[in-house]
Design an enzyme around this catalytic site. Structure first.
Site, mmCIF file in Angstrom:
data_model
loop_
_atom_site.group_PDB
_atom_site.id
_atom_site.type_symbol
_atom_site.label_atom_id
_atom_site.label_comp_id
_atom_site.label_asym_id
_atom_site.label_seq_id
_atom_site.Cartn_x
_atom_site.Cartn_y
_atom_site.Cartn_z
ATOM 1 N NE ARG A 1 4.418 4.683 2.670
ATOM 2 C CZ ARG A 1 3.591 4.453 1.645
ATOM 3 N NH1 ARG A 1 2.486 5.172 1.502
ATOM 4 N NH2 ARG A 1 3.859 3.518 0.753
ATOM 5 C CD GLN B 1 -1.909 0.368 -2.562
ATOM 6 O OE1 GLN B 1 -1.869 -0.702 -3.151
ATOM 7 N NE2 GLN B 1 -0.914 0.779 -1.801
ATOM 8 C CG ASP C 1 4.377 7.882 -4.498
ATOM 9 O OD1 ASP C 1 3.830 7.171 -5.365
ATOM 10 O OD2 ASP C 1 3.887 8.095 -3.374
ATOM 11 C CG ASN D 1 2.869 6.017 -9.282
ATOM 12 O OD1 ASN D 1 2.481 6.677 -8.302
ATOM 13 N ND2 ASN D 1 2.025 5.339 -10.027
ATOM 14 C CE LYS D 2 1.808 1.517 -4.145
ATOM 15 N NZ LYS D 2 2.626 1.270 -2.942
HETATM 16 O O1 MRU Z 1 1.803 3.183 -1.195
HETATM 17 P P1 MRU Z 1 0.792 4.228 -1.586
HETATM 18 O O2 MRU Z 1 -0.602 3.703 -1.628
HETATM 19 O O3 MRU Z 1 0.935 5.479 -0.768
HETATM 20 O O4 MRU Z 1 1.183 4.603 -3.083
HETATM 21 C C1 MRU Z 1 0.456 5.614 -3.735
HETATM 22 C C2 MRU Z 1 0.874 5.864 -5.132
HETATM 23 O O5 MRU Z 1 1.808 5.269 -5.646
HETATM 24 C C3 MRU Z 1 0.143 6.957 -5.863
HETATM 25 O O6 MRU Z 1 0.085 6.688 -7.228
HETATM 26 C C4 MRU Z 1 0.887 8.286 -5.665
HETATM 27 O O7 MRU Z 1 1.155 8.505 -4.315
HETATM 28 C C5 MRU Z 1 0.127 9.443 -6.207
HETATM 29 S S1 MRU Z 1 -1.301 9.841 -5.265
HETATM 30 C C6 MRU Z 1 -1.987 11.229 -5.967
#
Ligand code: MRU
Length: 340
Positions: free
Chosen positions: A87, A191, A232, A242-243
Protein backbone atom coordinates in the site's frame (compact mmCIF):
# COMPACT_ATOMS: atom_id res chain seq x y z
CA UNK A 1 -8.60 -5.04 22.17
CA UNK A 2 -6.02 -5.82 19.48
CA UNK A 3 -5.70 -7.15 15.93
CA UNK A 4 -2.04 -8.22 15.72
CA UNK A 5 -0.33 -10.92 17.79
CA UNK A 6 3.16 -12.35 17.38
CA UNK A 7 3.09 -16.05 18.31
CA UNK A 8 6.83 -16.79 18.24
CA UNK A 9 6.95 -18.56 14.87
CA UNK A 10 3.89 -17.03 13.21
CA UNK A 11 1.83 -13.85 13.05
CA UNK A 12 -1.87 -13.87 13.96
CA UNK A 13 -4.09 -11.21 12.39
CA UNK A 14 -7.73 -10.47 13.15
CA UNK A 15 -9.44 -10.46 9.74
CA UNK A 16 -10.91 -6.94 9.66
CA UNK A 17 -12.73 -7.64 6.38
CA UNK A 18 -15.04 -10.00 8.32
CA UNK A 19 -15.94 -7.62 11.17
CA UNK A 20 -18.34 -6.91 12.77
CA UNK A 21 -20.21 -10.18 12.22
CA UNK A 22 -17.28 -12.61 12.51
CA UNK A 23 -14.16 -12.40 14.69
CA UNK A 24 -11.68 -14.62 12.86
CA UNK A 25 -7.95 -14.79 13.57
CA UNK A 26 -5.67 -16.29 10.91
CA UNK A 27 -2.06 -17.42 11.30
CA UNK A 28 0.58 -16.26 8.84
CA UNK A 29 4.02 -17.81 8.29
CA UNK A 30 4.59 -16.48 4.75
CA UNK A 31 5.51 -12.79 4.34
CA UNK A 32 3.85 -12.79 0.90
CA UNK A 33 0.50 -13.59 2.51
CA UNK A 34 1.01 -10.76 5.00
CA UNK A 35 1.66 -8.36 2.09
CA UNK A 36 -1.57 -9.60 0.51
CA UNK A 37 -3.40 -9.19 3.85
CA UNK A 38 -2.25 -5.55 3.98
CA UNK A 39 -3.41 -4.98 0.39
CA UNK A 40 -6.80 -6.60 1.09
CA UNK A 41 -7.30 -4.60 4.35
CA UNK A 42 -7.34 -7.73 6.51
CA UNK A 43 -4.95 -5.59 8.56
CA UNK A 44 -5.36 -1.84 8.00
CA UNK A 45 -4.82 1.52 9.65
CA UNK A 46 -1.45 3.24 9.30
CA UNK A 47 0.31 2.06 12.50
CA UNK A 48 -1.08 -1.50 12.21
CA UNK A 49 0.24 -1.80 8.65
CA UNK A 50 3.72 -0.84 9.85
CA UNK A 51 3.65 -3.33 12.73
CA UNK A 52 2.38 -6.20 10.53
CA UNK A 53 5.06 -5.46 7.93
CA UNK A 54 7.79 -5.50 10.59
CA UNK A 55 6.68 -8.97 11.74
CA UNK A 56 6.47 -10.06 8.08
CA UNK A 57 10.16 -9.17 7.70
CA UNK A 58 10.84 -11.59 10.59
CA UNK A 59 8.81 -14.30 8.83
CA UNK A 60 10.89 -13.79 5.67
CA UNK A 61 14.14 -14.04 7.63
CA UNK A 62 12.91 -17.26 9.27
CA UNK A 63 11.98 -18.69 5.86
CA UNK A 64 15.45 -17.94 4.48
CA UNK A 65 17.38 -18.87 7.64
CA UNK A 66 19.13 -21.90 6.04
CA UNK A 67 20.38 -20.00 3.02
CA UNK A 68 23.97 -18.79 2.55
CA UNK A 69 24.44 -15.08 3.38
CA UNK A 70 24.21 -13.90 -0.27
CA UNK A 71 20.99 -15.81 -0.94
CA UNK A 72 19.60 -14.75 2.45
CA UNK A 73 20.27 -11.13 1.53
CA UNK A 74 18.62 -11.37 -1.92
CA UNK A 75 15.57 -13.10 -0.39
CA UNK A 76 15.28 -10.32 2.18
CA UNK A 77 15.58 -7.63 -0.51
CA UNK A 78 12.72 -9.28 -2.37
CA UNK A 79 10.61 -9.48 0.80
CA UNK A 80 11.20 -5.80 1.61
CA UNK A 81 10.22 -4.85 -1.94
CA UNK A 82 7.03 -6.96 -1.86
CA UNK A 83 5.95 -5.51 1.50
CA UNK A 84 6.72 -1.92 0.40
CA UNK A 85 4.52 -2.41 -2.67
CA UNK A 86 1.47 -3.48 -0.62
CA UNK A 87 0.00 0.00 0.00
CA UNK A 88 1.50 3.40 -0.91
CA UNK A 89 -0.02 6.09 1.33
CA UNK A 90 0.55 5.34 5.03
CA UNK A 91 4.13 6.30 5.79
CA UNK A 92 4.22 4.00 8.83
CA UNK A 93 4.78 1.08 6.43
CA UNK A 94 7.99 2.60 5.04
CA UNK A 95 9.06 3.89 8.46
CA UNK A 96 8.78 0.36 9.92
CA UNK A 97 10.53 -1.26 6.94
CA UNK A 98 13.37 1.29 7.29
CA UNK A 99 13.80 0.33 10.95
CA UNK A 100 13.95 -3.36 9.95
CA UNK A 101 16.43 -2.57 7.13
CA UNK A 102 18.77 -0.89 9.61
CA UNK A 103 18.83 -4.08 11.71
CA UNK A 104 19.43 -6.21 8.60
CA UNK A 105 22.29 -3.94 7.56
CA UNK A 106 24.06 -4.58 10.87
CA UNK A 107 24.63 -8.28 10.00
CA UNK A 108 25.46 -10.49 7.04
CA UNK A 109 22.99 -13.36 7.33
CA UNK A 110 20.44 -15.19 9.49
CA UNK A 111 22.26 -14.33 12.73
CA UNK A 112 20.25 -11.08 12.67
CA UNK A 113 16.94 -12.91 13.28
CA UNK A 114 16.82 -12.36 17.07
CA UNK A 115 17.54 -8.66 16.56
CA UNK A 116 14.85 -8.43 13.88
CA UNK A 117 12.32 -10.00 16.26
CA UNK A 118 13.30 -7.60 19.02
CA UNK A 119 12.88 -4.65 16.67
CA UNK A 120 9.43 -5.75 15.44
CA UNK A 121 8.29 -6.26 19.03
CA UNK A 122 9.70 -2.84 19.96
CA UNK A 123 7.78 -1.19 17.09
CA UNK A 124 4.62 -2.89 18.34
CA UNK A 125 5.18 -2.05 22.03
CA UNK A 126 6.21 1.55 21.33
CA UNK A 127 3.07 2.10 19.27
CA UNK A 128 0.83 1.10 22.16
CA UNK A 129 2.81 3.33 24.53
CA UNK A 130 2.52 6.28 22.11
CA UNK A 131 -1.23 5.76 21.85
CA UNK A 132 -1.61 5.86 25.63
CA UNK A 133 0.27 9.18 25.78
CA UNK A 134 -1.73 10.54 22.84
CA UNK A 135 -4.93 9.56 24.65
CA UNK A 136 -3.87 11.49 27.77
CA UNK A 137 -2.96 14.65 25.81
CA UNK A 138 -6.07 14.47 23.64
CA UNK A 139 -8.42 13.90 26.58
CA UNK A 140 -7.34 17.29 28.01
CA UNK A 141 -9.11 18.89 25.03
CA UNK A 142 -12.45 17.18 25.65
CA UNK A 143 -14.91 19.08 27.86
CA UNK A 144 -17.61 17.39 29.93
CA UNK A 145 -20.58 16.29 27.82
CA UNK A 146 -18.65 16.32 24.54
CA UNK A 147 -20.27 15.06 21.37
CA UNK A 148 -17.45 13.90 19.11
CA UNK A 149 -17.49 13.08 15.40
CA UNK A 150 -14.97 10.63 13.95
CA UNK A 151 -14.36 9.28 10.45
CA UNK A 152 -13.04 5.88 9.39
CA UNK A 153 -11.36 3.80 12.10
CA UNK A 154 -8.35 5.08 14.03
CA UNK A 155 -8.92 2.65 16.87
CA UNK A 156 -7.21 -0.18 18.71
CA UNK A 157 -7.40 -2.46 15.67
CA UNK A 158 -5.85 0.20 13.39
CA UNK A 159 -2.80 0.34 15.68
CA UNK A 160 -0.82 -1.87 18.06
CA UNK A 161 -3.65 -1.33 20.56
CA UNK A 162 -5.74 1.45 22.24
CA UNK A 163 -5.91 3.62 19.09
CA UNK A 164 -5.09 7.19 18.12
CA UNK A 165 -8.36 9.12 17.60
CA UNK A 166 -10.26 6.40 19.47
CA UNK A 167 -7.47 6.43 22.07
CA UNK A 168 -8.46 10.05 22.76
CA UNK A 169 -12.12 8.99 22.89
CA UNK A 170 -11.28 6.11 25.29
CA UNK A 171 -9.24 8.34 27.59
CA UNK A 172 -11.91 11.08 27.56
CA UNK A 173 -14.64 8.50 28.21
CA UNK A 174 -12.67 7.14 31.18
CA UNK A 175 -12.82 10.67 32.63
CA UNK A 176 -16.61 10.68 32.16
CA UNK A 177 -16.53 13.42 29.52
CA UNK A 178 -17.96 11.75 26.39
CA UNK A 179 -21.67 12.15 25.83
CA UNK A 180 -21.75 10.68 22.31
CA UNK A 181 -19.42 9.55 19.53
CA UNK A 182 -20.87 9.97 16.06
CA UNK A 183 -19.24 7.52 13.62
CA UNK A 184 -19.28 8.35 9.92
CA UNK A 185 -19.95 5.04 8.18
CA UNK A 186 -17.06 5.77 5.76
CA UNK A 187 -17.94 4.66 2.27
CA UNK A 188 -16.92 2.72 0.27
CA UNK A 189 -15.62 0.09 2.72
CA UNK A 190 -17.48 1.13 5.89
CA UNK A 191 -14.58 1.25 8.34
CA UNK A 192 -16.71 3.56 10.51
CA UNK A 193 -19.75 1.30 10.57
CA UNK A 194 -17.97 -2.05 10.65
CA UNK A 195 -14.95 -1.24 12.82
CA UNK A 196 -15.30 1.99 14.82
CA UNK A 197 -18.89 1.25 15.82
CA UNK A 198 -17.79 -2.31 16.73
CA UNK A 199 -14.95 -1.04 18.97
CA UNK A 200 -17.16 1.54 20.71
CA UNK A 201 -20.06 -0.85 21.32
CA UNK A 202 -17.63 -3.45 22.67
CA UNK A 203 -16.16 -0.88 25.07
CA UNK A 204 -19.55 0.45 26.17
CA UNK A 205 -18.86 3.95 24.83
CA UNK A 206 -22.04 5.73 23.61
CA UNK A 207 -21.97 5.58 19.81
CA UNK A 208 -24.28 6.70 17.02
CA UNK A 209 -23.70 5.62 13.45
CA UNK A 210 -24.42 8.09 10.64
CA UNK A 211 -23.97 7.90 6.89
CA UNK A 212 -21.25 10.19 5.57
CA UNK A 213 -23.76 12.62 4.07
CA UNK A 214 -25.40 13.30 7.47
CA UNK A 215 -22.43 15.04 9.13
CA UNK A 216 -23.22 18.49 7.68
CA UNK A 217 -26.78 18.43 8.94
CA UNK A 218 -25.75 17.31 12.45
CA UNK A 219 -23.17 20.09 12.60
CA UNK A 220 -25.76 22.65 11.48
CA UNK A 221 -28.06 21.46 14.29
CA UNK A 222 -25.30 22.03 16.85
CA UNK A 223 -24.97 18.33 17.67
CA UNK A 224 -21.20 18.01 17.12
CA UNK A 225 -18.75 19.73 19.50
CA UNK A 226 -15.46 18.49 18.09
CA UNK A 227 -13.88 16.19 15.52
CA UNK A 228 -11.06 13.71 16.17
CA UNK A 229 -9.81 11.49 13.36
CA UNK A 230 -6.65 9.69 12.27
CA UNK A 231 -3.88 10.24 9.76
CA UNK A 232 -1.98 8.11 7.23
CA UNK A 233 0.80 10.57 6.41
CA UNK A 234 1.50 14.12 7.53
CA UNK A 235 3.83 16.40 5.56
CA UNK A 236 6.16 18.79 7.40
CA UNK A 237 3.76 21.75 6.98
CA UNK A 238 0.89 19.83 8.65
CA UNK A 239 -1.04 18.89 5.48
CA UNK A 240 -2.19 15.33 5.94
CA UNK A 241 -3.68 12.34 4.14
CA UNK A 242 -6.41 10.34 5.81
CA UNK A 243 -9.38 8.22 4.70
CA UNK A 244 -11.33 9.62 1.77
CA UNK A 245 -13.95 12.01 3.11
CA UNK A 246 -11.70 13.54 5.77
CA UNK A 247 -11.22 16.70 3.70
CA UNK A 248 -14.99 17.12 3.43
CA UNK A 249 -15.38 16.77 7.20
CA UNK A 250 -12.61 19.37 7.67
CA UNK A 251 -14.34 21.89 5.40
CA UNK A 252 -17.65 21.32 7.21
CA UNK A 253 -16.03 21.72 10.63
CA UNK A 254 -14.35 24.97 9.56
CA UNK A 255 -17.64 26.34 8.17
CA UNK A 256 -19.47 25.54 11.40
CA UNK A 257 -16.63 26.71 13.68
CA UNK A 258 -16.12 23.21 15.17
CA UNK A 259 -12.64 22.27 16.50
CA UNK A 260 -11.05 19.73 14.15
CA UNK A 261 -8.09 17.60 15.29
CA UNK A 262 -6.05 14.88 13.66
CA UNK A 263 -4.44 12.39 16.02
CA UNK A 264 -1.20 10.57 15.18
CA UNK A 265 2.01 9.06 16.50
CA UNK A 266 5.33 10.44 15.23
CA UNK A 267 5.70 7.35 12.99
CA UNK A 268 2.99 8.91 10.77
CA UNK A 269 4.91 12.16 10.17
CA UNK A 270 6.94 12.34 6.95
CA UNK A 271 9.38 15.22 7.43
CA UNK A 272 10.93 14.46 4.01
CA UNK A 273 8.01 16.03 2.13
CA UNK A 274 7.18 19.75 2.30
CA UNK A 275 3.40 19.54 1.79
CA UNK A 276 0.43 17.36 0.97
CA UNK A 277 0.94 17.56 -2.81
CA UNK A 278 3.78 15.08 -2.38
CA UNK A 279 1.65 12.36 -0.78
CA UNK A 280 0.91 9.42 -3.08
CA UNK A 281 -2.81 8.58 -2.87
CA UNK A 282 -3.75 4.92 -3.32
CA UNK A 283 -6.36 4.25 -6.01
CA UNK A 284 -8.29 1.06 -5.27
CA UNK A 285 -10.38 -1.45 -7.22
CA UNK A 286 -13.46 0.14 -8.89
CA UNK A 287 -15.52 -2.85 -7.70
CA UNK A 288 -15.38 -1.39 -4.16
CA UNK A 289 -17.61 1.43 -5.47
CA UNK A 290 -19.75 -0.38 -8.07
CA UNK A 291 -20.58 -3.22 -5.67
CA UNK A 292 -21.79 -3.32 -2.09
CA UNK A 293 -21.14 -6.49 -0.08
CA UNK A 294 -20.79 -8.39 -3.35
CA UNK A 295 -24.02 -6.99 -4.85
CA UNK A 296 -23.71 -4.86 -7.98
CA UNK A 297 -25.10 -1.34 -7.35
CA UNK A 298 -23.97 0.48 -10.52
CA UNK A 299 -24.29 -0.30 -14.24
CA UNK A 300 -21.53 -2.11 -16.11
CA UNK A 301 -19.41 0.34 -18.10
CA UNK A 302 -19.68 3.37 -15.77
CA UNK A 303 -16.39 5.11 -14.98
CA UNK A 304 -15.27 4.93 -11.34
CA UNK A 305 -13.00 7.05 -9.18
CA UNK A 306 -11.87 5.27 -5.99
CA UNK A 307 -9.08 7.08 -4.13
CA UNK A 308 -8.63 5.51 -0.67
CA UNK A 309 -7.47 8.79 0.89
CA UNK A 310 -7.66 12.55 0.48
CA UNK A 311 -5.40 15.39 1.60
CA UNK A 312 -6.57 18.00 4.11
CA UNK A 313 -4.65 21.29 4.07
CA UNK A 314 -3.13 22.23 7.42
CA UNK A 315 -5.05 25.53 7.60
CA UNK A 316 -8.25 23.55 8.30
CA UNK A 317 -6.73 21.95 11.40
CA UNK A 318 -7.33 23.29 14.89
CA UNK A 319 -4.56 21.09 16.26
CA UNK A 320 -2.51 17.91 15.95
CA UNK A 321 -2.54 15.47 18.86
CA UNK A 322 0.75 13.54 19.15
CA UNK A 323 2.57 11.56 21.83
CA UNK A 324 4.62 14.70 22.53
CA UNK A 325 1.59 16.88 23.13
CA UNK A 326 -0.99 18.89 21.20
CA UNK A 327 0.45 21.09 18.46
CA UNK A 328 -1.23 24.32 17.39
CA UNK A 329 -0.28 26.62 14.47
CA UNK A 330 2.22 27.49 13.11
CA UNK A 331 2.46 23.76 12.42
CA UNK A 332 5.62 23.84 10.28
CA UNK A 333 7.67 25.44 13.08
CA UNK A 334 6.21 23.28 15.85
CA UNK A 335 6.52 20.02 13.88
CA UNK A 336 10.15 20.86 13.07
CA UNK A 337 10.91 21.68 16.72
CA UNK A 338 9.38 18.43 18.01
CA UNK A 339 10.04 15.96 15.19
CA UNK A 340 12.66 17.56 12.89
O1 MRU B 1 -7.80 2.25 4.27
P1 MRU B 1 -7.59 2.17 5.76
O2 MRU B 1 -8.72 1.52 6.47
O3 MRU B 1 -6.25 1.58 6.10
O4 MRU B 1 -7.56 3.69 6.23
C1 MRU B 1 -7.32 3.97 7.59
C2 MRU B 1 -7.35 5.40 7.93
O5 MRU B 1 -7.52 6.27 7.09
C3 MRU B 1 -7.06 5.76 9.37
O6 MRU B 1 -7.74 6.91 9.74
C4 MRU B 1 -5.56 6.00 9.54
O7 MRU B 1 -4.82 4.95 8.99
C5 MRU B 1 -5.18 6.17 10.97
S1 MRU B 1 -5.27 4.69 11.90
C6 MRU B 1 -4.72 5.05 13.47
Amino acid sequence: MDAIRWLGESLALLDQTRLPTEEIWDDYTDYRRVAEAIRRLVVRGAPAIGIAAAYAVCLAAMEFRNRAPGAFRSGMDQALETLAASRPTAVNLFWALDRMKRILAAGVGPEVIPALLQEAEAIHREDIAMNRKIGRFGAELVPHGARILTHCNAGAIATGGFGTALGVVRAAHARGNVEMVYCDETRPLLQGARLTAWELVKDGIPATLITDNMAASLMAQGKIDMVFLGCDRMARNGDFANKIGTYGVAVLAAYHGIPFYTVLPSSTIDMSIPDGKHIVIEERDPAEVTHFAGVQTAPEGVGVCNPAFDVTPHRLLTGIVTEKGVIHPPFDERLAALFG
